[in-house]
Design a protein around this motif. Structure first.
Motif, PDB file in Angstrom:
ATOM      1  N   ALA A 260      -5.742  -0.185   0.216  1.00 45.02           N
ATOM      2  CA  ALA A 260      -6.969   0.369  -0.363  1.00 45.02           C
ATOM      3  C   ALA A 260      -6.979   1.881  -0.156  1.00 45.02           C
ATOM      4  O   ALA A 260      -6.662   2.368   0.937  1.00 45.02           O
ATOM      5  CB  ALA A 260      -8.184  -0.247   0.301  1.00 45.02           C
TER       6      ALA A 260
ATOM      7  N   CYS B 205      -9.628   1.781   5.098  1.00 43.75           N
ATOM      8  CA  CYS B 205      -8.776   2.008   3.937  1.00 43.75           C
ATOM      9  C   CYS B 205      -7.519   2.696   4.451  1.00 43.75           C
ATOM     10  O   CYS B 205      -7.479   3.138   5.597  1.00 43.75           O
ATOM     11  CB  CYS B 205      -9.483   2.868   2.892  1.00 43.75           C
ATOM     12  SG  CYS B 205      -9.775   4.533   3.459  1.00 43.75           S
TER      13      CYS B 205
ATOM     14  N   GLN C 276      -8.769  -5.686   3.807  1.00 47.65           N
ATOM     15  CA  GLN C 276     -10.140  -5.375   3.426  1.00 47.65           C
ATOM     16  C   GLN C 276     -11.076  -6.466   3.854  1.00 47.65           C
ATOM     17  O   GLN C 276     -10.732  -7.640   3.831  1.00 47.65           O
ATOM     18  CB  GLN C 276     -10.187  -5.303   1.929  1.00 47.65           C
ATOM     19  CG  GLN C 276     -10.296  -3.889   1.486  1.00 47.65           C
ATOM     20  CD  GLN C 276     -10.481  -3.910   0.036  1.00 47.65           C
ATOM     21  OE1 GLN C 276      -9.514  -4.056  -0.683  1.00 47.65           O
ATOM     22  NE2 GLN C 276     -11.702  -3.813  -0.377  1.00 47.65           N
TER      23      GLN C 276
END
Ligand SMILES: O=P(O)(O)O[C@H]1[C@H](O)[C@@H](O)[C@H](OP(=O)(O)O)[C@@H](OP(=O)(O)O)[C@H]1O
Ligand SMILES: [Mg+2]
Ligand SMILES: [Mg+2]
Length: 431
Positions: free
Chosen positions: A299, A338, A11
């Motif tokens: 994520a 993600c 991320q």
């Protein structure tokens, strides 16, 4: 053989933004960028590379119309009137944003038909093109052969607002040509029979964000995922094959990708195709860095409305994030911002998922029905399950009418990497 997977990043270290689409606007309809002799109009087959090139043009033109509606004062005023609520529905008898949606959808249909005769009727989309104007007259929104005729149709539904009708018809009749990507070479020799394919269009995904206004894009610290506003808007055009229902070509345009002053925006295009065993995307393939640093969680994006429920299952092993716009969330999976998009609810439709699904397939991933991943068999029969649970685009949901017939009733899980899908399935079934 599967193509090498694009391996994502931690991320906050998203892929470098792709350059804004380079455009060539032609006065003449014919593009210099089209290679090879064109096929005769009316021929039953079309070359897959020509179809992809035309879808890129259609998506870019759609993005340009979406930007222009926000840029042109006459049109923007009509759009934001919706926000105030007071006049909503009174002036024309319908939302102006609905007209913007319908107009883009019909423009895509018209342009595809012009290029490949017989393709127009194979385009299905989110919107219905029948309107009833303020005096009760029923008007079908169609793009006509010339600006004047289109303008006169638009004037009927815009209650004589000549200026708005003129600007809109000018926009939908412009020629927009995107340079032909070199990767299309791979599809030059693939012929598609028009009768065997269908097209799903979501002319504007994230309509709520589209009319929200000029808020500055908002990113959470360390993240590249937009939390609201225009960057969450996407144009989605997907092609599927009728025999299997599988998506084979996907084009996503993000019309409001970057801005320097919050007013002038540039967009970007992402496409992918997976036809038989020929696959390609515009994205850089085969990144070599590992998906996650040690201790980091994958994520996963979901809808705000599903976050609480999914969080209880997923938060132990995944970082659960939200962002508006189904198309945008799917684009984040494609961009590797993600690892997956999970939705347990029935609030996406075939037009939301078809284009991103085709791109994900080209990357070695897919979009499966969420509910079925909860069955005990899913893991046991992994290969079969992953193949059979892909969302398909050719058959309506049983016993459902209207737009519900094309709802992804079982929810969705979109992924690039099958290992992530398996890990998600495990977490989702854990009590
Ligand atoms: O704007 P249209 O084309 O109607 O498509 C919608 C999708 O069907 C919804 O699933 C999205 O809801 P979420 O933002 O909760 O994912 C919804 O997002 P939004 O409510 O944030 O606009 C849209 O993407
Ligand atoms: Mg949508
Ligand atoms: Mg939409």
């Amino acid at each position: 053989d599967p193509l090498p997977l694009v391996v994502g990043q931690q991320q906050g270290q998203g892929p470098p933004p792709l350059p804004p689409t380079q455009l060539v606007r032609n006065k003449k309809a014919h593009s210099r960028h089209c290679s090879g002799p064109s096929q005769p109009q009316g021929s039953r087959n079309l070359r897959a590379s020509d179809l992809i090139a035309e879808l890129l043009n259609a998506a870019e033109k759609s993005a340009e119309v979406a930007r222009a509606i926000r840029r042109e004062e006459t049109l923007f005023q009509l759009l934001i009137e919706e926000k105030t609520g007071d006049d909503k529905g009174k002036r024309f008898g319908f939302d102006f944003k609905t007209l913007a949606d319908v107009l883009i959808q019909e423009m895509i249909r018209h342009d595809l038909e012009k290029k490949f005769s017989g393709m127009g009727k194979r385009v299905t989309g989110e919107e219905n093109n029948k309107f009833t104007n303020i005096v009760g007259e029923s008007v079908t929104v169609e793009i006509k052969d010339n600006k004047k005729k289109t303008m006169s149709t638009l004037m009927k539904i815009l209650s004589g607002n000549d200026r708005a009708a003129g600007v809109l018809s000018e926009l939908v009749h412009q020629d927009v040509t995107v340079p032909r990507p070199a990767e299309l070479q791979k599809f030059e020799s693939i012929q598609l029979d028009k009768k065997t394919i269908g097209v799903w269009v979501d002319p504007i995904d994230g309509t709520a964000e589209y009319i929200t206004g000029n808020r500055d894009p908002e990113f959470r610290p360390g993240e590249n995922i937009s939390q609201n506003g225009l960057p969450n808007v996407t144009v989605l055009i997907g092609v599927y094959e009728k025999a299997t229902g599988l998506p084979i070509i996907g084009v996503i345009n993000q019309p409001f990708f970057q801005t320097t002053d919050g007013k002038a925006w540039t967009g970007r295009m992402v496409w992918g195709a997976c036809i038989g065993d020929v696959r390609a995307t515009c994205l850089p393939m085969a990144r070599s860095e590992p998906l996650l640093a040690e201790g980091d969680k994958h994520a996963v994006l979901t809808s705000m409305s599903d976050c609480k429920k999914l969080g209880t299952y997923l938060c132990e092993n995944f970082e659960v994030l939200t962002a508006p716009g189904a198309g945008y969330k799917l684009l984040c999976v494609i961009d590797r911002l993600c690892s997956a998009y999970v939705l347990s609810k029935d609030n996406t439709y075939r037009w939301d998922t078809c284009a991103p699904h085709a791109i994900l397939r080209a990357m070695g991933g897919g979009v499966v029905k969420h509910k079925q991943t909860l069955s005990a068999d899913f893991k046991a029969k992994r290969d079969q399950s992953v193949r059979e649970l892909q969302i398909t685009y050719h058959k309506a949901e049983p016993k459902a009418a209207g737009s519900n017939a094309w709802c992804n009733m079982q929810g969705v899980i979109a992924y690039c990497d099958e290992e992530v899908l398996m890990k998600l399935a495990e977490s989702l079934t854990r009590k």
